[in-house]
Design a protein around this motif. Structure first.
Motif, PDB file in Angstrom:
ATOM      1  N   SER A  23       0.779  -1.353   0.090  1.00  0.00           N
ATOM      2  CA  SER A  23       0.050   0.014   0.280  1.00  0.00           C
ATOM      3  C   SER A  23       0.971   1.394   0.028  1.00  0.00           C
ATOM      4  CB  SER A  23      -0.827  -0.170   1.331  1.00  0.00           C
ATOM      5  OG  SER A  23      -0.184   0.389   2.439  1.00  0.00           O
ATOM      6  N   ARG A  24       0.197   2.306  -0.325  1.00  0.00           N
ATOM      7  CA  ARG A  24       1.036   3.563  -0.327  1.00  0.00           C
ATOM      8  C   ARG A  24       1.401   4.160   1.190  1.00  0.00           C
ATOM      9  NH1 ARG A  24       3.610   6.169  -3.644  1.00  0.00           N
ATOM     10  NH2 ARG A  24       2.259   5.835  -5.301  1.00  0.00           N
ATOM     11  N   ASN A  25       0.776   3.937   2.044  1.00  0.00           N
ATOM     12  CA  ASN A  25       0.910   4.129   3.290  1.00  0.00           C
ATOM     13  C   ASN A  25       2.156   3.364   3.884  1.00  0.00           C
ATOM     14  OD1 ASN A  25      -1.119   5.971   3.735  1.00  0.00           O
ATOM     15  ND2 ASN A  25      -2.445   4.801   4.996  1.00  0.00           N
ATOM     16  N   GLU A  26       2.180   2.025   3.563  1.00  0.00           N
ATOM     17  CA  GLU A  26       3.410   1.218   3.948  1.00  0.00           C
ATOM     18  C   GLU A  26       4.781   1.676   3.307  1.00  0.00           C
ATOM     19  OE1 GLU A  26       2.506  -3.103   5.218  1.00  0.00           O
ATOM     20  OE2 GLU A  26       1.323  -2.728   3.289  1.00  0.00           O
ATOM     21  N   ASN A  28       5.191   4.781   1.913  1.00  0.00           N
ATOM     22  CA  ASN A  28       5.641   5.997   2.563  1.00  0.00           C
ATOM     23  C   ASN A  28       6.258   5.863   4.074  1.00  0.00           C
ATOM     24  OD1 ASN A  28       4.795   7.384   0.406  1.00  0.00           O
ATOM     25  ND2 ASN A  28       2.730   7.893   1.411  1.00  0.00           N
ATOM     26  N   ALA A  29       5.755   4.668   4.603  1.00  0.00           N
ATOM     27  CA  ALA A  29       6.376   4.611   6.152  1.00  0.00           C
ATOM     28  C   ALA A  29       7.905   4.217   6.040  1.00  0.00           C
ATOM     29  CB  ALA A  29       5.638   3.453   6.991  1.00  0.00           C
ATOM     30  N   SER A  82       5.609   7.422  11.966  1.00  0.00           N
ATOM     31  CA  SER A  82       4.990   6.721  10.670  1.00  0.00           C
ATOM     32  C   SER A  82       5.194   4.929  10.604  1.00  0.00           C
ATOM     33  CB  SER A  82       5.071   7.530   9.325  1.00  0.00           C
ATOM     34  OG  SER A  82       6.669   7.305   9.279  1.00  0.00           O
ATOM     35  N   ASP A  85       2.373   2.919  10.466  1.00  0.00           N
ATOM     36  CA  ASP A  85       1.403   2.508   9.269  1.00  0.00           C
ATOM     37  C   ASP A  85       1.813   1.323   8.637  1.00  0.00           C
ATOM     38  OD1 ASP A  85       0.223   4.920   9.566  1.00  0.00           O
ATOM     39  OD2 ASP A  85       1.743   5.998   8.193  1.00  0.00           O
TER      40      ASP A  85
END
Length: 155
Positions: A23-26, A28-29, A82, A85
């Protein structure tokens, strides 16, 4: 004709797994972690042109990041908030680096976390009360840091 359709279906399934990603959140983390720990000076760096599943120390299962092992990799800095995330993370190992700051309590907010090793760094302060949130935690290695105070009552 049936053979052709079966062949086409297999090709589609294979190509979707090749192009699948976290995912984008992962992602980014992970990028936050790289930046916050001076990733350009790591011993084994991440190649952002390659799939995340090929990045050193990152284990991806079913498009979910389940493990990070960056021990002895010259990480300098602190763990970004983050990190929480990475909601499928089971294991986090940054043994023997140059990390500092307070214990990254956001790790305890990850419900799947089982193993944490932050030994041989320069973390300071008290262990957070949020340790009780990590009900599935199996091992927590903290030695050779500079923690102070007593263990939280809820341990």
């Amino acid at each position: 004709m049936k053979t052709y359709k079966l062949f086409l279906m297999i090709i589609l399934l294979m190509s979707s797994s090749i192009f699948a990603s976290v995912s984008r959140n992962e992602k980014n983390a992970l990028l936050d972690l790289y930046t916050a720990t001076n990733g350009d000076n790591w011993i084994k760096k991440w190649d952002f042109n390659q799939p995340i599943s090929t990045w050193y120390g990152v284990t991806v299962v079913d498009d979910k990041i389940v493990s990070i092992n960056l021990s002895s990799n010259n990480l300098v800095g602190s763990i970004p908030s983050s990190i929480q995330d990475l909601k499928y993370l089971e294991s986090f190992n940054v043994f023997k680096n140059n990390l500092k700051g307070h214990f990254p309590s956001e790790l305890f907010k990850i419900q799947t976390i089982k193993h944490i090793n932050i030994s041989f760094n320069m973390f300071t302060g008290n262990l957070p009360e949020s340790i009780s949130l990590a009900s599935g935690l199996v091992s927590l290695e903290l030695f050779m840091n500079q923690f102070s105070g007593s263990l939280p009552n809820n341990i």
